[in-house]
Write an enzyme that holds these catalytic residues in place. Structure first.
Site, short mmCIF file in Angstrom:
data_model
loop_
_atom_site.label_atom_id
_atom_site.label_comp_id
_atom_site.label_asym_id
_atom_site.label_seq_id
_atom_site.Cartn_x
_atom_site.Cartn_y
_atom_site.Cartn_z
CD GLN A 202 -55.96 -4.77 57.85
OE1 GLN A 202 -55.18 -5.36 57.10
NE2 GLN A 202 -57.04 -5.35 58.34
CB ALA A 243 -54.84 -7.07 49.05
CG HIS A 244 -54.72 -7.53 54.03
ND1 HIS A 244 -55.76 -7.15 54.82
CD2 HIS A 244 -55.16 -8.63 53.37
CE1 HIS A 244 -56.77 -7.97 54.66
NE2 HIS A 244 -56.42 -8.89 53.80
CG ASN A 245 -50.90 -10.17 55.91
OD1 ASN A 245 -51.89 -9.60 56.35
ND2 ASN A 245 -49.79 -10.32 56.62
CB SER A 263 -53.18 -14.03 52.30
OG SER A 263 -53.36 -13.32 53.50
#
Length: 353
Positions: A202, A243-245, A263
């Site tokens: 990450q 969460a990520h992005n 995302s």
């Protein structure tokens, strides 16, 4: 103890006094537990009865509500009782816990870090290499800020928070206790031999705008690449997972225990109820509302309100829920009809015999 005359409070909220104008207000409390010389508020007609039973001396009341103050009591009539109460609560707000300007002797500050004028760094804080702390920022005891992170001016970070490397936090933010910003996103793939999992690096960051508030125990993961971003003025409750992005717009609201998978995109002004969740790579349009416990698995158009799991238009979901309540009665009716038909058939056979 802070206290104000009713005239002082009325001047602050721009209202109109109805009733006794000589009352001294010593505190603010909800209508059911307020006592003499305390102020409460009435924002809906359903609380009129509660006012008659309450011991409060003064109530802030929405103009459209027809109610009388009663003997030796007063009403402050305003256009919006909720917003007026905000001003009164600010008047009675206690001083925050002390965190003296300057760097506490037990804080560890890397020599390459820069701390702005008027900033306060509490006991036991760790500030890593190349970190920038803006003017007037306040870090309460035991905050960790890792390498190359930037914290804007006047931002407040409460104890136990960890802000990992290369994150950017804007000005005027409030980060409540035990928040984690910049943790690794949750990314794995099956290993080639099928016997384990391969961790996906990450390498992205987190970018948080100005005026953002993040509640206690919440987590904002860094991007797998690029950045997880939160727009200006967004307010996030306790125990929220981002969460990520993910890309969160301006002035969004996320209530407690809600969560975004990887995302997800939230447009400006999206409101998420408690425990609402959004599946990965879903886009929720500007101004949409996600009801409590909603499970969103597909894109939501701007301005739409959805409920349920899977989430659907709130009117359709409410009809479904209403129908489900009728199922026990329908089953009972079906059983009764089956028994009646059996008796009729048995009787017919008996007559034929």
């Amino acid at each position: 103890m802070k206290q104000f005359t009713i005239e002082e409070i009325n001047q602050a909220i721009g209202g109109m006094i109805v009733g006794n104008s000589t009352i001294l207000i010593t505190g603010v409390e909800q209508i059911s537990t307020a006592t003499e010389n305390q102020l409460t508020f009435i924002g809906e007609k359903k609380y009129i009865k509660s006012w008659h039973q309450s011991r409060a001396s003064v109530a802030i009341v929405k103009n459209s509500i027809e109610i009388e103050p009663g003997q030796n009591r007063a009403l402050l009539r305003v256009a919006d009782a909720d917003l007026a109460l905000v001003q009164v609560l600010k008047m009675f707000e206690p001083e925050p816990p002390k965190c003296e300007v300057g760097i506490h002797s037990t804080a560890v500050i890397d020599s390459s870090a820069r701390v702005g004028a008027g900033a306060a760094i509490g006991a036991g804080c760790y500030i890593g290499p190349n970190v920038v702390i803006g003017k007037g920022a306040k870090l309460y005891p035991n905050v960790t800020v890792l390498d190359d992170t930037h914290i804007g001016s006047e931002t407040v970070v409460w104890s136990g928070t960890v802000i990992r490397e290369r994150c950017h936090i804007g000005s005027g933010c409030i980060i409540h206790p035990n928040v984690t910003i910049g943790a690794d996103g949750f990314g794995y793939r099956p290993s080639p031999d099928g016997r384990g999992l391969v961790k996906i690096p990450q390498i992205g960051t987190v970018e948080i705008g100005d005026g953002v508030e993040i509640g206690a125990g919440s987590c904002v993961d860094r991007g797998k690449f690029s950045a997880t971003s939160i727009g200006d003025g967004t307010k996030i409750d306790n125990l929220v997972q981002i969460a990520h992005n993910c890309k969160i717009g301006r002035a969004c609201v996320m209530a407690g225990q809600s969560g975004l998978a990887g995302s997800v995109t939230l447009g400006d002004g999206v409101i998420m109820g408690g425990r609402a969740i959004v599946s990965d790579h879903v886009t929720v349009g500007a101004g949409a509302k996600l009801g409590g416990n909603a499970g969103v698995i597909s894109d939501v158009p701007p301005g739409k309100t959805v409920l349920g799991l899977p989430a659907d238009d709130y009117r359709q979901t409410l009809r479904l829920w209403a129908s489900l309540k009728q199922i026990p009665d329908l089953i009972q009716e079906l059983k009764t009809n089956v028994k009646r038909n059996r008796r009729s058939k048995n009787k017919a056979r008996g007559d034929q015999a």
